[in-house]
Design a protein around this motif. Structure first.
Motif, PDB file in Angstrom:
ATOM      1  N   PRO A  14       1.048  -1.100  -0.203  1.00 15.06           N
ATOM      2  CA  PRO A  14       0.108   0.053  -0.199  1.00 15.06           C
ATOM      3  C   PRO A  14       1.267   0.857  -0.088  1.00 15.06           C
ATOM      4  CG  PRO A  14      -1.226  -1.661   1.359  1.00 15.06           C
ATOM      5  CD  PRO A  14       0.088  -1.842   1.047  1.00 15.06           C
ATOM      6  N   ASP A  15       0.688   2.803  -1.025  1.00 12.33           N
ATOM      7  CA  ASP A  15       1.298   3.485  -0.683  1.00 12.33           C
ATOM      8  C   ASP A  15       1.557   4.414   0.911  1.00 12.33           C
ATOM      9  OD1 ASP A  15       0.309   3.577  -2.799  1.00 12.33           O
ATOM     10  OD2 ASP A  15      -0.853   5.027  -3.520  1.00 12.33           O
ATOM     11  N   GLU A  16       0.534   3.866   1.656  1.00 12.96           N
ATOM     12  CA  GLU A  16       1.258   4.075   2.983  1.00 12.96           C
ATOM     13  C   GLU A  16       2.255   3.191   4.046  1.00 12.96           C
ATOM     14  OE1 GLU A  16      -1.877   2.405   3.628  1.00 12.96           O
ATOM     15  OE2 GLU A  16      -1.987   3.554   2.388  1.00 12.96           O
ATOM     16  N   VAL A  17       2.386   2.117   3.415  1.00 11.77           N
ATOM     17  CA  VAL A  17       3.716   1.652   3.769  1.00 11.77           C
ATOM     18  C   VAL A  17       4.583   1.416   3.390  1.00 11.77           C
ATOM     19  CG1 VAL A  17       4.065  -0.859   4.098  1.00 11.77           C
ATOM     20  CG2 VAL A  17       1.671   0.095   4.569  1.00 11.77           C
ATOM     21  N   LEU A  18       4.625   1.445   1.576  1.00  8.19           N
ATOM     22  CA  LEU A  18       5.666   1.759   1.380  1.00  8.19           C
ATOM     23  C   LEU A  18       6.646   3.367   1.183  1.00  8.19           C
ATOM     24  CD1 LEU A  18       7.959   1.584  -0.847  1.00  8.19           C
ATOM     25  CD2 LEU A  18       6.064   2.614  -2.968  1.00  8.19           C
ATOM     26  N   ALA A  19       5.360   4.201   1.908  1.00 10.15           N
ATOM     27  CA  ALA A  19       6.372   5.638   1.685  1.00 10.15           C
ATOM     28  C   ALA A  19       7.085   5.511   3.335  1.00 10.15           C
ATOM     29  CB  ALA A  19       5.137   6.784   2.096  1.00 10.15           C
ATOM     30  N   ASP A  20       6.113   4.870   4.220  1.00 10.52           N
ATOM     31  CA  ASP A  20       7.293   5.008   5.598  1.00 10.52           C
ATOM     32  C   ASP A  20       8.151   3.757   5.641  1.00 10.52           C
ATOM     33  OD1 ASP A  20       6.149   5.620   8.389  1.00 10.52           O
ATOM     34  OD2 ASP A  20       5.662   3.895   9.168  1.00 10.52           O
ATOM     35  N   VAL A  21       8.401   2.940   4.509  1.00 11.37           N
ATOM     36  CA  VAL A  21       9.568   1.775   4.690  1.00 11.37           C
ATOM     37  C   VAL A  21      10.669   2.473   3.555  1.00 11.37           C
ATOM     38  CG1 VAL A  21       7.742   0.706   5.581  1.00 11.37           C
ATOM     39  CG2 VAL A  21       8.444   0.094   3.333  1.00 11.37           C
ATOM     40  N   GLU A  22       9.854   3.162   3.273  1.00 10.98           N
ATOM     41  CA  GLU A  22      11.195   3.553   2.198  1.00 10.98           C
ATOM     42  C   GLU A  22      12.892   4.073   2.627  1.00 10.98           C
ATOM     43  OE1 GLU A  22      11.653   4.075  -2.712  1.00 10.98           O
ATOM     44  OE2 GLU A  22      10.201   5.281  -1.562  1.00 10.98           O
ATOM     45  N   GLY A  23      12.315   5.466   4.025  1.00 11.04           N
ATOM     46  CA  GLY A  23      13.817   5.394   4.039  1.00 11.04           C
ATOM     47  C   GLY A  23      14.599   4.717   4.551  1.00 11.04           C
ATOM     48  N   GLU A  24      14.325   4.034   5.362  1.00  9.53           N
ATOM     49  CA  GLU A  24      14.717   2.407   5.932  1.00  9.53           C
ATOM     50  C   GLU A  24      15.449   1.894   5.169  1.00  9.53           C
ATOM     51  OE1 GLU A  24      13.403   0.391   9.571  1.00  9.53           O
ATOM     52  OE2 GLU A  24      14.053   2.159  10.330  1.00  9.53           O
ATOM     53  N   LEU A  25      15.139   1.756   4.087  1.00 13.71           N
ATOM     54  CA  LEU A  25      15.494   0.591   2.802  1.00 13.71           C
ATOM     55  C   LEU A  25      15.966   1.436   1.877  1.00 13.71           C
ATOM     56  CD1 LEU A  25      12.065  -1.071   1.498  1.00 13.71           C
ATOM     57  CD2 LEU A  25      13.746  -2.303   2.821  1.00 13.71           C
ATOM     58  N   ARG A  26      15.892   3.207   2.055  1.00 13.26           N
ATOM     59  CA  ARG A  26      17.684   3.441   1.324  1.00 13.26           C
ATOM     60  C   ARG A  26      18.423   2.839   2.268  1.00 13.26           C
ATOM     61  NH1 ARG A  26      14.137   7.328  -0.867  1.00 13.26           N
ATOM     62  NH2 ARG A  26      14.255   5.880  -3.063  1.00 13.26           N
ATOM     63  N   GLU A  27      18.288   3.954   3.677  1.00 12.22           N
ATOM     64  CA  GLU A  27      19.676   3.433   3.885  1.00 12.22           C
ATOM     65  C   GLU A  27      20.534   2.606   4.220  1.00 12.22           C
ATOM     66  OE1 GLU A  27      18.704   5.013   8.056  1.00 12.22           O
ATOM     67  OE2 GLU A  27      17.766   6.260   7.684  1.00 12.22           O
ATOM     68  N   MET A  28      19.137   1.204   4.074  1.00  8.50           N
ATOM     69  CA  MET A  28      20.386  -0.569   3.794  1.00  8.50           C
ATOM     70  C   MET A  28      20.737  -0.033   2.992  1.00  8.50           C
ATOM     71  SD  MET A  28      20.974  -3.097   5.522  1.00  8.50           S
ATOM     72  CE  MET A  28      19.397  -3.472   7.319  1.00  8.50           C
TER      73      MET A  28
END
Length: 573
Positions: free
Chosen positions: A38-52
């Protein structure tokens, strides 16, 4: 002039492959997450995925390269003759443990912040994390499996004691778990295990025996199989026990002796030990007559980790080979301009994309199952996909890593380039948590349990209903026809008897696995074309379908170049 020319030649140095942010650079992962979450989930997790992704292509990868020759050190005795069984792990492993806790590479699945999507988020983190951490995904997989097993057991005392540690984001509180199943008498056939369990007069259980292959002996606890003295032989007579490994000061507990660390082909950064247990304290996890059924929750989780690890290694090998192809010149052009090299990389990319869709479909189903948001058909599908995805991707990753080594020529065979370790480490994936043959037989049992291939057929029909662009309907039809032929083979084999069925079980299983990969890839290709105007998954699906049937089929060389270099392509149709 000649002297200057020779001096120039002597000082030539090949630029090595480099990595960028492994989230931003991974078109397949980002496209999948956009389609699935869902859009709101991706928006919330993408920052940490990008950091990883930044860590994976930067700090961690640099540590991995600087640490290629270091291995765990085992010190059985101190200077004064005291048995200490101390094991020192590498710098990468020390850093990986801290980061795994802080980023919640296990915890994310249990915090349930994103409901059924928590597993997809967790495995996306793991997928980015694993390739730069020298197979540190192994102890994390067993930790995850232990947490799931304890929660499913209903043993509140052990849940309270261990699960908060196993799922902690605090590095000082975080525990890892071992998994002590393999013995000389019983590897895959765990029913032949000889470790015994007896109960003291005060009620304490004690384990005695020899565990021949125990990964991550540096863990805080383990789950072990043993046979209570009064239980019968075979798998039904085994019980699952919780074994505390360490005292609060980190020293190993009484009754546990490390005989040696294994000399292995690969995963050499992983301290795999041979243990002797002599009245080691243990606690039953559940009923003493549950047998090997007690480890089913663990295997479901660890086999999924195995699948995701295979995908992660495929992606890493491709990322390095693709970057190197733009830097290495041969015969007057870079490898990225050589048609045959591009065709080879395009085949690898197509295989990876199909495997990726299968592996993360499994992650989706696991997340839905754990949150109770799954119907009976998909529950049956999860039972079938768990062995199927693991065995299919386990075979594919070894073949792919062999091709990646070859893509570097002689440099791929030289240890200090960091390329050979990819192949060596990948070789464990068809073996760990069940060999290809063992899982093929498990698939036969799963088919009996769920009543046949209907769950897979339903999945293929979903894919067929989702596609309409170009030749994608025909692509899914190829997958459906492959399953039809597999089912027809099974019907004939069953008439001839059990031996015929078992002899063909591997071929049957791989046919189903490849068919599902193709169908899932076609479904994603339709979405990608509709929502991203990106035809690369379509080209991957076409190549996957064609090359499974005819290795000499003529394919568009421009499309091959785009897929090999992962650049946009305009597909006809």
């Amino acid at each position: 002039s000649l002297r200057l020319s020779n001096r120039h030649a002597m000082h030539y140095a090949q630029d090595p492959p480099t990595l960028g942010n492994q989230y931003d650079d991974d078109r397949v992962l980002r496209s999948y997450l956009t389609r699935t979450l869902p859009d709101e989930v991706l928006a919330d997790v993408e920052g940490e995925l990008r950091e990883m992704g930044e860590l994976s292509g930067g700090h961690l990868y640099e540590m991995h390269l600087d640490d290629l020759s270091e291995e765990p050190r085992f010190t059985p005795w101190d200077a004064w003759g005291k048995r200490i069984d101390a094991i020192d792990v590498t710098k990468v492993w020390q850093e990986a443990e801290r980061l795994a806790a802080e980023y919640g590479v296990v915890a994310a699945a249990y915090e349930q912040e994103y409901g059924p999507w928590s597993r997809v988020y967790q495995f996306a983190l793991a997928y980015l994390f694993i390739p730069s951490t020298d197979i540190y995904g192994c102890p994390l997989a067993m930790t995850d499996g232990a947490a799931r097993t304890l929660l499913d057991s209903g043993n509140e005392a052990l849940i309270d004691r261990a699960v908060p540690h196993l799922t902690s984001r605090d590095p000082d509180r975080f525990w890892t778990s071992g998994q002590w199943m393999t013995e000389l008498a019983g590897g895959s056939d765990v029913g032949r295990s000889r470790t015994t369990a007896r109960q003291d007069s005060d009620g304490t259980w004690r384990l005695t025996g020899r565990k021949w292959f125990t990964s991550a002996i540096t863990a805080n606890m383990a789950l072990a199989l043993a046979r209570p003295e009064s239980n019968p032989e075979g798998g039904k007579g085994l019980a699952l026990f919780y074994v505390p490994i360490r005292h609060d000061d980190g020293s190993i507990r009484e009754g546990i002796t490390v005989n040696r660390l294994k000399e292995k082909l690969g995963t050499r950064k992983l301290p795999t030990a041979e243990l002797s247990l002599d009245d080691a304290e243990a606690i039953p996890v559940g009923e003493l007559k549950h047998g090997t059924r007690a480890i089913a929750p663990m295997l479901n989780v660890t086999r999924t980790w195995n699948t995701i690890t295979a995908l992660a290694y495929m992606r890493r090998g491709l990322a390095l080979a693709r970057d190197y192809a733009h830097k290495r010149e041969a015969f007057g052009a870079t490898l990225s301009e050589q048609p045959l090299h591009l065709d080879t990389l395009a085949d690898l990319q197509a295989t990876f994309e199909g495997a990726f869709q299968l592996g993360f479909r499994l992650a989706e189903l696991l997340g839905r199952h754990e949150t109770g948001r799954i119907d009976e058909n998909d529950r049956a599908l999860l039972r079938l996909l768990t062995p199927l995805a693991k065995l299919t991707t386990g075979k594919q990753v070894v073949t792919m890593m062999s091709e990646v080594v070859e893509a570097f020529g002689g440099a791929g065979y030289v240890e200090d380039t960091g390329i050979p370790v990819l192949l060596r480490d990948a070789q464990v994936l068809p073996i760990w948590e069940g060999t290809t043959n063992v899982l093929s037989l498990d698939l036969l049992r799963a088919l009996q349990q769920v009543g046949g291939l209907d769950p897979i057929r339903s999945e293929l029909e979903r894919c067929a209903d989702a596609v309409s662009y170009a030749d994608l309907p025909e692509t899914v039809e190829i997958a459906q026809n492959a399953v039809d032929r597999a089912e027809q083979w099974m019907s004939r084999a069953q008439q001839r008897g059990r031996a015929t069925v078992e002899a063909g079980a591997r071929r049957f299983a791989l046919t189903l696995g490849h068919a599902l990969e193709l169908a899932f890839l076609a479904r994603h290709a339709q979405w990608s074309r509709n929502h991203r105007q990106d035809s690369r998954p379509l080209v991957a699906a076409q190549r996957f379908a064609t090359r499974r049937i005819d290795h000499t089929a003529v394919l568009n060389p421009e499309s091959a170049a785009a897929l090999a270099n992962d650049t946009p392509v305009a597909a006809s149709g």
